[in-house]
Design an enzyme around this catalytic site. Structure first.
Site, PDB file in Angstrom:
ATOM      1  N   HIS A 128       0.851  -1.195   0.000  1.00 24.71           N
ATOM      2  CA  HIS A 128       0.000   0.000   0.000  1.00 24.71           C
ATOM      3  C   HIS A 128       0.883   1.240   0.000  1.00 24.71           C
ATOM      4  CE1 HIS A 128       0.987   0.311   4.282  1.00 24.71           C
ATOM      5  NE2 HIS A 128       0.840  -0.994   4.308  1.00 24.71           N
ATOM      6  N   ASP A 153       8.932   8.834  -9.182  1.00 24.60           N
ATOM      7  CA  ASP A 153       9.298   9.923  -8.279  1.00 24.60           C
ATOM      8  C   ASP A 153       8.530   9.832  -6.955  1.00 24.60           C
ATOM      9  OD1 ASP A 153      11.005  11.009 -10.186  1.00 24.60           O
ATOM     10  OD2 ASP A 153       9.399  12.173 -11.114  1.00 24.60           O
ATOM     11  N   THR A 197       7.129   9.643 -14.619  1.00 27.68           N
ATOM     12  CA  THR A 197       7.954  10.776 -15.048  1.00 27.68           C
ATOM     13  C   THR A 197       9.437  10.474 -14.834  1.00 27.68           C
ATOM     14  OG1 THR A 197       6.156  12.167 -14.212  1.00 27.68           O
ATOM     15  CG2 THR A 197       8.137  13.283 -14.921  1.00 27.68           C
TER      16      THR A 197
END
Ligand SMILES: CCCCCCCCCCCCC/C=C/[C@@H](O)[C@H](CO)NC(=O)CCCCCCCCCCCCCCC
Ligand SMILES: Nc1ncnc2c1ncn2[C@@H]1O[C@H](COP(=O)(O)OP(=O)(O)OP(=O)(O)O)[C@@H](O)[C@H]1O
Ligand SMILES: [Ca+2]
Length: 500
Positions: A128, A153, A197
């Site tokens: 989680h 990230d 990203t």
């Protein structure tokens, strides 16, 4: 960087093993004349194009068994002397990051390399959000030479919060105090990119490639990194290493969170939508310029491996540590105040280069100089904002616009006009109604509501924030982006290859 010495060669070696060879190998080439050949294989880093690293190998054959063993022994001893190399790593894998390939990437591309380099690992597959962060407060951290996160990230941010938070807790530092001198975190973090990203990986290694990142971990690279602390009313909110963005990037993130199922594409979808909505936000930004650093955001040179500007900041930091206890001078230093209507307020601790924008939001920002670049994009036309965005993808200067200002800062504060008005108890019902009207009609670009802060890809609850850059608070298994020996795109040889 192109010079070669014995030490350089060892730095590029991943492992040395006695070669197990079969009859077929024995019967090839001139070695078939040997009655009983002996051999050892050296696995080494091969540098390919565009900062990509690969594991290559070369086998040395020898008639004399004793000589062969001496070579193996000597090389293994030299490898053993490389004290910066990790032996024991704690690995967190986010199985749901990016295209949900984290587990496969680790098992197929990274684990075999760690095992070749005799690195032991404890692997946790997260179940989680915040699993890795919470776990880092409980584990026996001293057992490890580094922590590896497999994800994007957001996953890196979790691990960083766990490590920095744990460090402050163990040292009795109160994170809620915005002025507290934070304790540096010496346990390095390695990023195996598997997110959407992967801006931190791209900005510190130069490429998003799991094998390259694994090799930087194996050779024990070390790249210090600035970290910003974000507070609201003496309450700690978050740390940030890449982007703290209000307006454009805050709105993209907020919208994209609802579209997680789209994977990395969600950012393009929400980016397009946010671009069309063209909201601007009114507020006040105050900042302290970073006078300690030599560079400026408009410099032509970018931060590269061995950057002298970052080294200078490291020296200053060491001096500050010596002088600890003396009153910090920064409180007395000047604050600049800017009020305005902004489409975007971006504070970046590093260039924020990523595949979408290979030179990033601030191409000359430094990884470890103790400053952030504060970019203010004022209200302008959609067309001008598009021209600004397009310059993130080409060689043109994105700061060369009358509506864009950029400052190198060591701290800043922001308050939105709305919260200022609320604080001064201005209860203009008409204004509030008008605000509601604007929310219902997105074609209207006025500041009907606050935006949210995008803090390294996570939203912050508060729009009024206080930010301070902590010089080199943590370290990565990376070395910054390397200057190529023979022009930007050419292959550059590793020292092992040059020797061969
Ligand atoms: C015309 C093309 C213009 C393209 C301009 C591209 C600029 C891209 C700059 C990217 C900067 C990323 C900064 C990194 C932030 C990370 O801490 C964070 C966590 O991973 N990522 C995001 O918040 C995720 C942020 C994702 C941002 C995606 C932006 C996409 C913008 C699309 C605009 C389309 C306009 C089209 C008009 C016809
Ligand atoms: N097992 C898990 N289930 C759900 N969420 C998780 C789990 N493990 C980690 N997370 C959370 O998922 C979030 C996003 O993960 P990650 O950064 O790896 O991918 P991403 O968002 O696709 O990439 P990027 O951050 O580069 O845009 C992180 O903030 C992390 O807290
Ligand atoms: Ca910096």
């Amino acid at each position: 960087h192109c010079q070669i010495s014995g030490l350089d060669v060892i730095e590029g070696i991943i492992a040395v093993e006695e070669t197990e060879f079969n009859k077929k190998q024995r019967n090839t080439g001139k070695w078939q004349k040997m009655a009983k050949p002996h051999a050892f294989t050296v696995y080494y880093v091969k540098k390919a194009r565009n900062h990509r690293w690969r594991c290559s190998d070369v086998t040395f054959w020898c008639v004399d068994e004793h000589l062969c063993n001496q070579w193996i022994q000597a090389l293994k001893e030299l490898l053993e002397m490389q004290k910066s190399r990790p032996k024991q790593l704690l690995v967190y894998i986010n199985p749901y990051g990016g295209r949900r390939q984290g587990k496969r990437i680790y098992e197929q591309k990274v684990a075999p390399l760690f095992s070749l380099a005799s690195i032991s690992t404890d692997v946790v597959i997260t179940e989680h959000a915040n699993h890795a962060k919470d776990n880092l407060f409980e584990v026996n951290i001293n057992k490890y030479d580094g922590v590896v996160c497999v994800g994007g990230d957001g996953m890196f941010s979790e691990v960083m919060h766990g490590l920095i938070g744990r460090m402050q807790k163990d040292s009795g530092i109160d994170q809620n105090n915005p002025k507290a001198p934070l304790v540096q975190c010496n346990i390095r973090i390695g990023i195996i990119p598997a997110g959407s990203t992967d801006c931190i990986c791209y900005s510190t290694v130069g490429i998003i490639d799991p094998v390259t990142s694994a090799l930087h971990i194996i050779v024990g690279d070390c790249q210090p990194l600035d970290v910003s602390s974000v507070h609201h009313n003496n309450t700690f909110l978050k740390y940030s290493v890449s982007l703290l963005g209000y307006g454009f990037y805050g709105d993209i993130l907020k919208d994209s969170e609802k579209k997680r199922w789209m994977g990395p594409m969600r950012y393009d979808y929400s980016g397009f939508k946010t671009f069309l909505s063209h909201h601007y936000y009114e507020g006040t930004i105050s900042f302290q310029p970073a006078r300690h650093t030599l560079g400026s955001p408009r410099d032509k040179d970018s931060c590269r491996t061995g950057c002298y500007i970052c080294k200078k900041s490291e020296q200053q930091l060491a001096e500050q540590h010596k002088e600890r206890g003396l009153k910090r001078e920064e409180d007395e230093e000047e604050w600049k105040v800017i009020k305005g209507k902004f489409l975007a307020i971006n504070a970046v601790n590093m260039s924020c280069a990523c595949p979408r924008s290979p030179k990033g939001l601030s191409p000359a920002a430094h990884l470890a100089d103790g400053s952030a670049d504060l970019i203010l994009v004022r209200k302008c036309s959609r067309f001008d904002f598009l021209r600004y965005l397009v310059r993130h993808t080409n060689q043109d200067d994105q700061f060369d616009f009358s509506f864009v200002d950029v400052y190198r800062v060591k701290s800043f504060q922001f308050t939105s006009k709305l919260s200022e008005d609320n604080e001064s108890n201005v209860t203009d019902i008409g204004k509030k109604r008008f605000g509601q009207f604007c929310r219902d009609h997105p074609a209207c670009c006025c500041n009907s509501a606050n935006s949210t802060w995008n803090c390294d890809g996570e939203t912050l609850d508060s729009s009024a924030i206080e930010v301070r850059v902590h010089c080199q608070l943590m370290k990565l298994f990376a070395r910054g982006i390397e200057e190529n020996c023979k022009g930007e795109d050419a292959d550059s040889q590793s020292s092992v290859e040059q020797l061969l």
